[in-house]
Design an enzyme around this catalytic site. Structure first.
Site, PDB file in Angstrom:
ATOM      1  N   ASN A   1      17.795  67.323  10.692  1.00  0.00           N
ATOM      2  CA  ASN A   1      17.865  66.675   9.141  1.00  0.00           C
ATOM      3  C   ASN A   1      19.092  66.043   8.862  1.00  0.00           C
ATOM      4  OD1 ASN A   1      18.945  69.235   8.722  1.00  0.00           O
ATOM      5  ND2 ASN A   1      18.308  69.042   6.708  1.00  0.00           N
TER       6      ASN A   1
ATOM      7  N   GLU B   1      22.797  79.471   8.537  1.00  0.00           N
ATOM      8  CA  GLU B   1      22.576  78.608   7.557  1.00  0.00           C
ATOM      9  C   GLU B   1      21.080  78.164   7.683  1.00  0.00           C
ATOM     10  OE1 GLU B   1      25.433  75.518   7.572  1.00  0.00           O
ATOM     11  OE2 GLU B   1      26.688  76.655   6.199  1.00  0.00           O
TER      12      GLU B   1
ATOM     13  N   CYS C   1      17.718  71.019   3.517  1.00  0.00           N
ATOM     14  CA  CYS C   1      17.304  72.557   3.141  1.00  0.00           C
ATOM     15  C   CYS C   1      17.410  72.857   1.634  1.00  0.00           C
ATOM     16  CB  CYS C   1      18.291  73.182   4.004  1.00  0.00           C
ATOM     17  SG  CYS C   1      19.986  72.759   3.509  1.00  0.00           S
TER      18      CYS C   1
ATOM     19  N   GLU D   1      30.040  79.417   4.584  1.00  0.00           N
ATOM     20  CA  GLU D   1      30.987  78.398   5.388  1.00  0.00           C
ATOM     21  C   GLU D   1      31.455  77.406   4.303  1.00  0.00           C
ATOM     22  OE1 GLU D   1      30.084  76.778   9.205  1.00  0.00           O
ATOM     23  OE2 GLU D   1      28.767  78.416   9.701  1.00  0.00           O
TER      24      GLU D   1
HETATM   25  P1  NAD Z   1      14.802  74.668  14.173  1.00  0.00           P
HETATM   26  O1  NAD Z   1      15.386  76.055  13.854  1.00  0.00           O
HETATM   27  O2  NAD Z   1      13.594  74.342  14.454  1.00  0.00           O
HETATM   28  O3  NAD Z   1      15.924  74.024  14.985  1.00  0.00           O
HETATM   29  C1  NAD Z   1      17.135  74.044  14.715  1.00  0.00           C
HETATM   30  C2  NAD Z   1      18.027  74.025  16.106  1.00  0.00           C
HETATM   31  O4  NAD Z   1      17.696  75.365  16.689  1.00  0.00           O
HETATM   32  C3  NAD Z   1      17.758  72.919  16.924  1.00  0.00           C
HETATM   33  O5  NAD Z   1      18.828  72.607  17.696  1.00  0.00           O
HETATM   34  C4  NAD Z   1      16.760  73.802  18.031  1.00  0.00           C
HETATM   35  O6  NAD Z   1      16.694  73.065  19.449  1.00  0.00           O
HETATM   36  C5  NAD Z   1      17.430  75.043  18.017  1.00  0.00           C
HETATM   37  N1  NAD Z   1      16.450  76.052  18.635  1.00  0.00           N
HETATM   38  C6  NAD Z   1      15.314  76.044  18.173  1.00  0.00           C
HETATM   39  N2  NAD Z   1      14.729  77.264  18.832  1.00  0.00           N
HETATM   40  C7  NAD Z   1      15.683  77.948  19.324  1.00  0.00           C
HETATM   41  C8  NAD Z   1      16.091  79.292  20.242  1.00  0.00           C
HETATM   42  N3  NAD Z   1      15.123  80.081  20.370  1.00  0.00           N
HETATM   43  N4  NAD Z   1      17.298  79.676  20.373  1.00  0.00           N
HETATM   44  C9  NAD Z   1      18.396  78.803  20.104  1.00  0.00           C
HETATM   45  N5  NAD Z   1      18.210  77.666  19.577  1.00  0.00           N
HETATM   46  C10 NAD Z   1      16.923  77.122  19.144  1.00  0.00           C
HETATM   47  O7  NAD Z   1      15.107  73.979  12.868  1.00  0.00           O
HETATM   48  P2  NAD Z   1      14.965  72.301  12.332  1.00  0.00           P
HETATM   49  O8  NAD Z   1      13.240  72.024  12.498  1.00  0.00           O
HETATM   50  O9  NAD Z   1      15.598  71.517  13.425  1.00  0.00           O
HETATM   51  O10 NAD Z   1      15.732  72.297  11.058  1.00  0.00           O
HETATM   52  C11 NAD Z   1      14.961  72.412   9.840  1.00  0.00           C
HETATM   53  C12 NAD Z   1      15.343  73.597   9.437  1.00  0.00           C
HETATM   54  O11 NAD Z   1      16.737  73.968   9.092  1.00  0.00           O
HETATM   55  C13 NAD Z   1      14.574  74.114   7.939  1.00  0.00           C
HETATM   56  O12 NAD Z   1      14.169  75.407   7.740  1.00  0.00           O
HETATM   57  C14 NAD Z   1      15.981  73.820   7.062  1.00  0.00           C
HETATM   58  O13 NAD Z   1      15.771  74.599   5.677  1.00  0.00           O
HETATM   59  C15 NAD Z   1      16.929  74.550   7.881  1.00  0.00           C
HETATM   60  N6  NAD Z   1      18.254  73.887   7.405  1.00  0.00           N
HETATM   61  C16 NAD Z   1      19.048  74.635   6.617  1.00  0.00           C
HETATM   62  C17 NAD Z   1      20.184  74.268   6.253  1.00  0.00           C
HETATM   63  C18 NAD Z   1      21.426  75.220   5.402  1.00  0.00           C
HETATM   64  O14 NAD Z   1      22.337  74.827   5.382  1.00  0.00           O
HETATM   65  N7  NAD Z   1      20.823  76.305   5.228  1.00  0.00           N
HETATM   66  C19 NAD Z   1      20.469  72.813   6.606  1.00  0.00           C
HETATM   67  C20 NAD Z   1      19.768  72.412   7.004  1.00  0.00           C
HETATM   68  C21 NAD Z   1      18.394  72.607   7.466  1.00  0.00           C
END
Ligand code: NAD
Length: 489
Positions: free
Chosen positions: A156, A254, A288, A467
Site C-alpha cells: 500500500n 505492524e 492501514c 517502531e
Molecule cells: P499481506 O499480509 O497480504 O502481505 C504483506 C507482505 O507479507 C507481502 O510482502 C506478502 O507477500 C507477505 N506474505 C504474505 N503471506 C505470507 C506468509 N505466509 N509468510 C510470509 N510473508 C507473507 O498484506 P497486504 O495485503 O500487502 O497489505 C495490506 C495489509 O497491511 C492491511 O491489512 C493493512 O492494514 C496492513 N498494513 C498495516 C500497516 C501498519 O503499520 N500497521 C501499514 C500498512 C499496511
C-alpha cells in the site's frame, strides 16, 4: 515491440533471477508492466548466507559513523533518481502523482536520513554497582545488531514502508533481506540498484522477490534469520508468528486496523468533514490508518452525512498524472473483488448506501483497471461484519452516538487497535478521551500527521511492538551488559 522488463532479486551484491516469473500488472488499465522473477529456495539460502557473512565482513567492520554516512549516500542517490522512483511506484500502484511526490517517495528517502542521524546516538547505559558485601563494579551496555533481519513489506505504501524498516535495521548494523509485496516489486529493485551504486558492501542489503506464501514463508521460517519485521495483514501476521515460533525469533508486527473517527458535538464541522474525507479516501482507502467507521454526535449527524457525501462525490478519480486527481485505482483485481464483496455484504447486512457502492465506468482502457467508487454507508449495527472487519478500501460507515462514555466504549469494541481520530474544539475533552481509546495512535483534529520520532504501532490484532525513533533502535539492536569488577584497595 520492446522487450518486457524483468525484475530480479539482489543477492550478496548481484542481481539474479530464477526460471519462475509472474506478471506485474498496472492497476490503471490492466497492462503488463514487467515480469517478476520469483526467488528460488537456493536463492533464499544464498541471500541468508550472504547476509550472515556480511555481519563479520566489510559491512560488519564499518564504524557507526561510516555506516550512517553510507546510508546518507543511499538517500542522496535516491533523491537523484527520484523521477524513476516516482514512475515505478505509479506504475505498480496507480496512485496520483501528487501523493507519490509528496508522501511515498520523499518519505522513503527521509527514512534513511532520519535513522542514519539517529543511530549515531544509540547510546548504552552505565551504572556504578555497589553490593552489601563491598564489591564494586562498572556495568555498561553496548548495543549490538540482532544479525540478519528479514523485512516483509506490503503494497500500500511500498517504498515508504519497506524503508521504514530497512533504514533503522541497517543503521543499527544488521544485514537485511527485504521481501516486498509481489504486487509492488519495482521500487524495491530501484532501491537495490541504489545500494549497489553507492557501494553498500555485499550482503548488507539483499532483496528477494516473490509471493508471500512461497518466498515470504520460506524466509521467516529459515534458520539463519535472526529477526522478522513485518507490515501487513493480521492474518498473515498469525502465520508468520507460527513460522518464527520454531526458532523463537524477535518479531515486530505492524498489522491491520479498523480505525474509527469520532465527531463530537463541539467539533468544527467543516474541519471534521474535510479531515474525515482525507482519512477515509486517501490512497483509495488503502492506508492501514484510514478511517472505516465514523461516530457522529446526534446533533451533527444529518449535516455531517450530507457534507461527507458531497465531498465524496467531488473526489476526482482517474489517471495518476491527470490534474487534480485525488484517487487512482485499488492495487489489483483481487483486491478490487475483495472490496466489492464488502460493498455487497453491506447491502446484505441492511446498510443504506449514501453514495458510491460500485465501480466507475470510464468507457476507455481504465475499465480494465481496478477502480472503485468512494462509498459511504449508514444504518448498520456496530457488530455487523462490515463494521468489524478491515475492508481496506474507500468506504466508511457513519453512525450516531449521544454520550462520550458510550462512544468510547463503542470505539473500543473491536479486535483491532491501530489508530483513531477525534474531532472536537474542546481541549479538555481531547485530553480526557484520547488516552481512553484502545489504540496505538490518536489524532486530534488531524490525521496522518506523523513525526518519525514518535512511537508507532498498534494493540490487539493491530500489532506487536513499537517502531519509530528510539523504539526502532531498541527493536533492531540487542543491548549487551558488560560488568567490570573495580578492585577495592
Ligand atoms: P499481506 O499480509 O497480504 O502481505 C504483506 C507482505 O507479507 C507481502 O510482502 C506478502 O507477500 C507477505 N506474505 C504474505 N503471506 C505470507 C506468509 N505466509 N509468510 C510470509 N510473508 C507473507 O498484506 P497486504 O495485503 O500487502 O497489505 C495490506 C495489509 O497491511 C492491511 O491489512 C493493512 O492494514 C496492513 N498494513 C498495516 C500497516 C501498519 O503499520 N500497521 C501499514 C500498512 C499496511
Amino acid at each position: 515491440m520492446s522487450e518486457v522488463k524483468k525484475l530480479k532479486s539482489y543477492i550478496n551484491g548481484q542481481f539474479v533471477d530464477s526460471n519462475e516469473y509472474f506478471d506485474n500488472i498496472n492497476p490503471v488499465d490492466g497492462t503488463l508492466i514487467a515480469k517478476v522473477s520469483e526467488a528460488s529456495p537456493a536463492m533464499i539460502e544464498a541471500a541468508i548466507s550472504g547476509a550472515r557473512a556480511a555481519l563479520t565482513d566489510e559491512w560488519g567492520r564499518l564504524s557507526v559513523n561510516e555506516r550512517c554516512a553510507l546510508l546518507h549516500k543511499v538517500a542522496d542517490r535516491m533523491a537523484e533518481r527520484e523521477e524513476e522512483f516516482i514512475a515505478a511506484e505509479i506504475a505498480d500502484t496507480g496512485k496520483s502523482l501528487f501523493q507519490i511526490k509528496t508522501i511515498d517517495i520523499p518519505r522513503g528517502t527521509a527514512n534513511f536520513r532520519f535513522f542514519a542521524d539517529l543511530a549515531r546516538f544509540n547510546d548504552g547505559e552505565t551504572f556504578i554497582t555497589e553490593t552489601p558485601s563491598g564489591d564494586k563494579a562498572l556495568n555498561y551496555s553496548v548495543n549490538k545488531p540482532l544479525g540478519v533481519v528479514a523485512v516483509i513489506s506490503p503494497w500500500n505504501l511500498p517504498l515508504l514502508l519497506a524503508t521504514w524498516k530497512v533504514a533503522p535495521a541497517m543503521a543499527c548494523g544488521n544485514s537485511v533481506i527485504l521481501k516486498p509485496s509481489e504486487e509492488t516489486s519495482s521500487t524495491a529493485v530501484l532501491l537495490a540498484e541504489v545500494m549497489d551504486e553507492v557501494g553498500v558492501p555485499k550482503g548488507a542489503f539483499n532483496l528477494v522477490l516473490g509471493r508471500g506464501k512461497v518466498v515470504g514463508d520460506a524466509l521467516t521460517g529459515a534458520k539463519g534469520i535472526d529477526a522478522v519485521t513485518f507490515t501487513g495483514a493480521s492474518n498473515t501476521g498469525k502465520q508468520i508468528m507460527k513460522s518464527v515460533a520454531q526458532s523463537v525469533k524477535p518479531i515486530s508486527f505492524e498489522l491491520g486496523g479498523k480505525n474509527a473517527a469520532i465527531v463530537f458535538a463541539d467539533a468544527d464541522l467543516d474541519k471534521a468533514i474535510k479531515g474525515v474525507t482525507k482519512s477515509t479516501f486517501t490512497n483509495c482507502g488503502q492506508v492501514c490508518l484510514c478511517t472505516e467507521k465514523v461516530f457522529v454526535h446526534r446533533s451533527l449527524f444529518d449535516r455531517f452525512v450530507a457534507g461527507l457525501k458531497q465531498a465524496a462525490q467531488d473526489i476526482k478519480i482517474g489517471y495518476p498524472l491527470e490534474k487534480d486527481v485525488f484517487i487512482g485505482p485499488l492495487v489489483s483485481k483481487v483486491h478490487q473483488q475483495k472490496v466489492l464483496s464488502y460493498y455487497q455484504l453491506a447491502k446484505e447486512e441492511g446498510a443504506t448506501v449514501v453514495t458510491g457502492g460500485g465501480v466507475p465506468i470510464f468507457n476507455d482502457e481504465r475499465d480494465n483497471g481496478c477502480f472503485i467508487e468512494p462509498t459511504i454507508i449508514t444504518g448498520l449495527d456496530d457488530n455487523a461484519r462490515v463494521n468489524q472487519e478491515e475492508i481496506f478500501g474507500p468506504i466508511c460507515h457513519i453512525s450516531i452516538f449521544d454520550e462520550e462514555n458510550e462512544v468510547i466504549r463503542r470505539l473500543n469494541d473491536t479486535d483491532y487497535g491501530l489508530a483513531a481520530s477525534i474531532w472536537t474544539e474542546n481541549l479538555s475533552r481531547a485530553h480526557r478521551v484520547a488516552p481512553q481509546l484502545d489504540v496505538g495512535l490518536v489524532w486530534v483534529n488531524t490525521w496522518f500527521l506523523r513525526d518519525l520520532r514518535a512511537p508507532f504501532g498498534g494493540v490487539k490484532l493491530s500489532g506487536i511492538g513499537r517502531e519509530g525513533g528510539k523504539h526502532s533502535l531498541a527493536f533492531y539492536s540487542e543491548p549487551m551488559n558488560i560488568c567490570i569488577n573495580i578492585e577495592q584497595a
